[in-house]
Design a protein around this motif. Structure first.
Motif, mmCIF file in Angstrom:
data_model
loop_
_atom_site.group_PDB
_atom_site.id
_atom_site.type_symbol
_atom_site.label_atom_id
_atom_site.label_comp_id
_atom_site.label_asym_id
_atom_site.label_seq_id
_atom_site.Cartn_x
_atom_site.Cartn_y
_atom_site.Cartn_z
ATOM 1 N N ILE A 130 0.844 -1.179 0.000
ATOM 2 C CA ILE A 130 0.000 0.000 0.000
ATOM 3 C C ILE A 130 0.887 1.238 0.000
ATOM 4 O O ILE A 130 1.786 1.367 0.844
ATOM 5 C CB ILE A 130 -0.962 -0.003 1.207
ATOM 6 N N GLY A 131 0.663 2.113 -0.955
ATOM 7 C CA GLY A 131 1.496 3.307 -1.051
ATOM 8 C C GLY A 131 2.926 2.958 -1.370
ATOM 9 O O GLY A 131 3.221 2.017 -2.114
ATOM 10 N N GLU A 132 3.863 3.715 -0.798
ATOM 11 C CA GLU A 132 5.277 3.537 -1.098
ATOM 12 C C GLU A 132 5.979 2.532 -0.197
ATOM 13 O O GLU A 132 6.918 1.861 -0.618
ATOM 14 C CB GLU A 132 6.002 4.887 -0.999
ATOM 15 N N ASP A 133 5.529 2.410 1.067
ATOM 16 C CA ASP A 133 6.302 1.577 1.989
ATOM 17 C C ASP A 133 5.452 0.853 3.027
ATOM 18 O O ASP A 133 5.948 0.478 4.091
ATOM 19 C CB ASP A 133 7.360 2.412 2.706
ATOM 20 N N GLY A 134 4.169 0.629 2.748
ATOM 21 C CA GLY A 134 3.312 -0.126 3.661
ATOM 22 C C GLY A 134 2.960 -1.483 3.071
ATOM 23 O O GLY A 134 2.870 -1.640 1.846
ATOM 24 N N ILE A 179 -20.091 5.084 3.091
ATOM 25 C CA ILE A 179 -19.043 6.021 2.706
ATOM 26 C C ILE A 179 -19.029 6.095 1.180
ATOM 27 O O ILE A 179 -19.418 5.140 0.496
ATOM 28 C CB ILE A 179 -17.658 5.592 3.231
ATOM 29 N N HIS A 180 -18.595 7.216 0.667
ATOM 30 C CA HIS A 180 -18.501 7.372 -0.790
ATOM 31 C C HIS A 180 -17.100 6.947 -1.227
ATOM 32 O O HIS A 180 -16.097 7.472 -0.742
ATOM 33 C CB HIS A 180 -18.746 8.823 -1.198
ATOM 34 N N LEU A 181 -17.045 5.986 -2.166
ATOM 35 C CA LEU A 181 -15.769 5.458 -2.637
ATOM 36 C C LEU A 181 -15.641 5.599 -4.142
ATOM 37 O O LEU A 181 -16.625 5.476 -4.878
ATOM 38 C CB LEU A 181 -15.633 3.977 -2.270
ATOM 39 N N GLU A 182 -14.403 5.832 -4.560
ATOM 40 C CA GLU A 182 -14.058 5.827 -5.977
ATOM 41 C C GLU A 182 -12.957 4.788 -6.166
ATOM 42 O O GLU A 182 -11.853 4.928 -5.612
ATOM 43 C CB GLU A 182 -13.584 7.213 -6.413
ATOM 44 N N ILE A 183 -13.282 3.728 -6.903
ATOM 45 C CA ILE A 183 -12.367 2.603 -7.088
ATOM 46 C C ILE A 183 -11.993 2.498 -8.556
ATOM 47 O O ILE A 183 -12.862 2.483 -9.434
ATOM 48 C CB ILE A 183 -13.010 1.281 -6.610
ATOM 49 N N ILE A 263 -7.991 3.456 -4.494
ATOM 50 C CA ILE A 263 -9.249 3.812 -3.836
ATOM 51 C C ILE A 263 -9.110 5.205 -3.251
ATOM 52 O O ILE A 263 -8.129 5.518 -2.567
ATOM 53 C CB ILE A 263 -9.621 2.815 -2.718
ATOM 54 N N SER A 264 -10.106 6.046 -3.517
ATOM 55 C CA SER A 264 -10.130 7.397 -2.961
ATOM 56 C C SER A 264 -11.540 7.717 -2.496
ATOM 57 O O SER A 264 -12.494 6.969 -2.763
ATOM 58 C CB SER A 264 -9.668 8.419 -4.002
ATOM 59 N N SER A 265 -11.670 8.825 -1.786
ATOM 60 C CA SER A 265 -12.969 9.250 -1.277
ATOM 61 C C SER A 265 -12.917 10.731 -0.951
ATOM 62 O O SER A 265 -11.873 11.236 -0.500
ATOM 63 C CB SER A 265 -13.339 8.449 -0.013
ATOM 64 N N PRO A 282 -6.686 8.735 0.182
ATOM 65 C CA PRO A 282 -6.569 7.774 -0.927
ATOM 66 C C PRO A 282 -5.298 6.924 -0.828
ATOM 67 O O PRO A 282 -4.310 7.343 -0.230
ATOM 68 C CB PRO A 282 -6.504 8.696 -2.151
ATOM 69 N N GLN A 283 -5.362 5.728 -1.459
ATOM 70 C CA GLN A 283 -4.204 4.844 -1.470
ATOM 71 C C GLN A 283 -4.216 3.986 -2.736
ATOM 72 O O GLN A 283 -5.271 3.666 -3.281
ATOM 73 C CB GLN A 283 -4.199 3.919 -0.254
ATOM 74 N N LYS A 284 -3.012 3.598 -3.130
ATOM 75 C CA LYS A 284 -2.856 2.638 -4.221
ATOM 76 C C LYS A 284 -2.400 1.312 -3.633
ATOM 77 O O LYS A 284 -1.543 1.273 -2.744
ATOM 78 C CB LYS A 284 -1.839 3.123 -5.256
ATOM 79 N N PHE A 285 -2.978 0.217 -4.138
ATOM 80 C CA PHE A 285 -2.683 -1.121 -3.637
ATOM 81 C C PHE A 285 -2.113 -1.970 -4.775
ATOM 82 O O PHE A 285 -2.677 -2.017 -5.872
ATOM 83 C CB PHE A 285 -3.957 -1.794 -3.108
ATOM 84 N N ASN A 286 -1.006 -2.651 -4.492
ATOM 85 C CA ASN A 286 -0.394 -3.550 -5.469
ATOM 86 C C ASN A 286 -0.170 -4.915 -4.841
ATOM 87 O O ASN A 286 0.264 -5.006 -3.679
ATOM 88 C CB ASN A 286 0.950 -3.008 -5.950
#
Length: 308
Positions: A130-134, A179-183, A263-265, A282-286
């Motif tokens: 998640i993100g750069e270092d999570g 909650i409002h989500l944008e995926i 995912i953002s909101s 917001p976060q990016k997941f890989n």
């Protein structure tokens, strides 16, 4: 003389009603008799397991054994995952829910779990970034229902076990809201209200062993579960279906697989990573395919994670 493999046991003394603290001498004896040279690191607070796992990697230990609940395992994974050399991960499930242990078929019985470790059957396993270092190993999620896992006090979990989650869940039910989500992902896109969004690496989440029925721990894919707006009776029905793995057929559930998503909101939305607070959107997941090796039971002995 052949060198015995070195293992660093990182343990949470308060996990699972303090079961590990009470049986630590037996655990160490079993691991030593199984051919490992074992040293210990006890956690005292947040991030201790991250630091201990990172140090074990720097010192080129062969194995790092995470002994505790899903939160302890998450910290160990975070300590290992951003390094070039990553020791093989062993797991002693000693927490309240033990989602990853359930998904891997590792028993709560510490003696049996030690027997799996000393056989040293290692297979590759995916890790979520998640993100750069999570990092997370089992689940990332957002929505009011996910918040209860890190809102339950550790003392309550020690005394009540999994019942503590149900107590907290009943307390939160009247205040549940969407909650409002944008995926956005290469495989699916969604914008709208939702009760819950889960990004699963395994099929076991919160004690529900069929919540992501198609999930595999080493397929390089996340299983994403989105629960749209529901009322309380519908939510109860979904929970019943989830116990049987039949909730994905509901028109209130969206279920898809992907390697990556964002995912953002517009709202302030908290994230849950392996049962612990994990920041905000917001976060990016890989999905990092085969990023760690993990010790599991051979499929012939009841293991659930085979060689890919």
């Amino acid at each position: 003389m052949t060198r015995r493999p070195r293992a660093r046991l990182i343990y949470n003394p308060s996990a699972g009603k303090e079961a590990l603290r009470n049986h630590l001498p037996d655990v160490l004896d079993l691991l030593e008799l199984g051919g490992l040279e074992v040293s210990c690191a006890m956690t005292h607070g947040a991030n201790d397991a991250i630091i201990a796992a990172r140090q074990a990697s720097i010192e080129h230990f062969d194995y790092v054994i995470a002994a505790g609940g899903d939160g302890t395992i998450n910290e160990v994974v975070n300590g290992l995952s951003n390094l070039d050399y990553r020791p093989t991960l062993g797991i002693l499930p000693a927490g309240t829910t033990n989602d990853l242990g359930r998904a891997l078929g590792i028993p709560r019985d510490l003696k049996k779990a030690c027997e799996i470790i000393v056989k040293r059957n290692a297979v590759p396993m995916d890790v979520g970034k998640i993100g750069e270092d999570g990092y997370f190993i089992n689940i990332a999620g957002c929505g009011k229902l996910t918040e209860l896992t890190y809102e339950v006090p550790s003392k309550l979990k020690t005394h009540l076990g999994q019942l503590a989650y149900y107590v907290k869940g009943m307390e939160k039910l009247p205040g549940l809201k969407t909650i409002h989500l944008e995926i956005d992902s290469p495989d699916f896109a969604y914008e709208g209200k939702a009760m819950l969004c889960l990004i699963a690496n395994s099929n076991s989440v919160g004690g529900f062993e069929k919540l992501a029925p198609n999930a595999k721990l080493n397929d390089g894919l996340f299983d994403v579960i989105l629960v749209k707006q529901v009322n309380l009776p519908e939510l109860i029905t979904l929970a019943r279906l989830a116990l049987k793995g039949e909730h994905a057929n509901s028109d209130r559930v969206i279920y898809f697989q992907t390697e990556t998503l964002t995912i953002s909101s517009p709202e302030l939305v908290e994230l849950n990573l392996d049962g612990e607070f994990g920041g905000h959107l917001p976060q990016k997941f890989n999905c990092l395919k085969h990023h760690l090796k993990v010790l599991v039971a051979d499929p012939a002995d009841g293991g659930r994670l085979a060689l890919p």
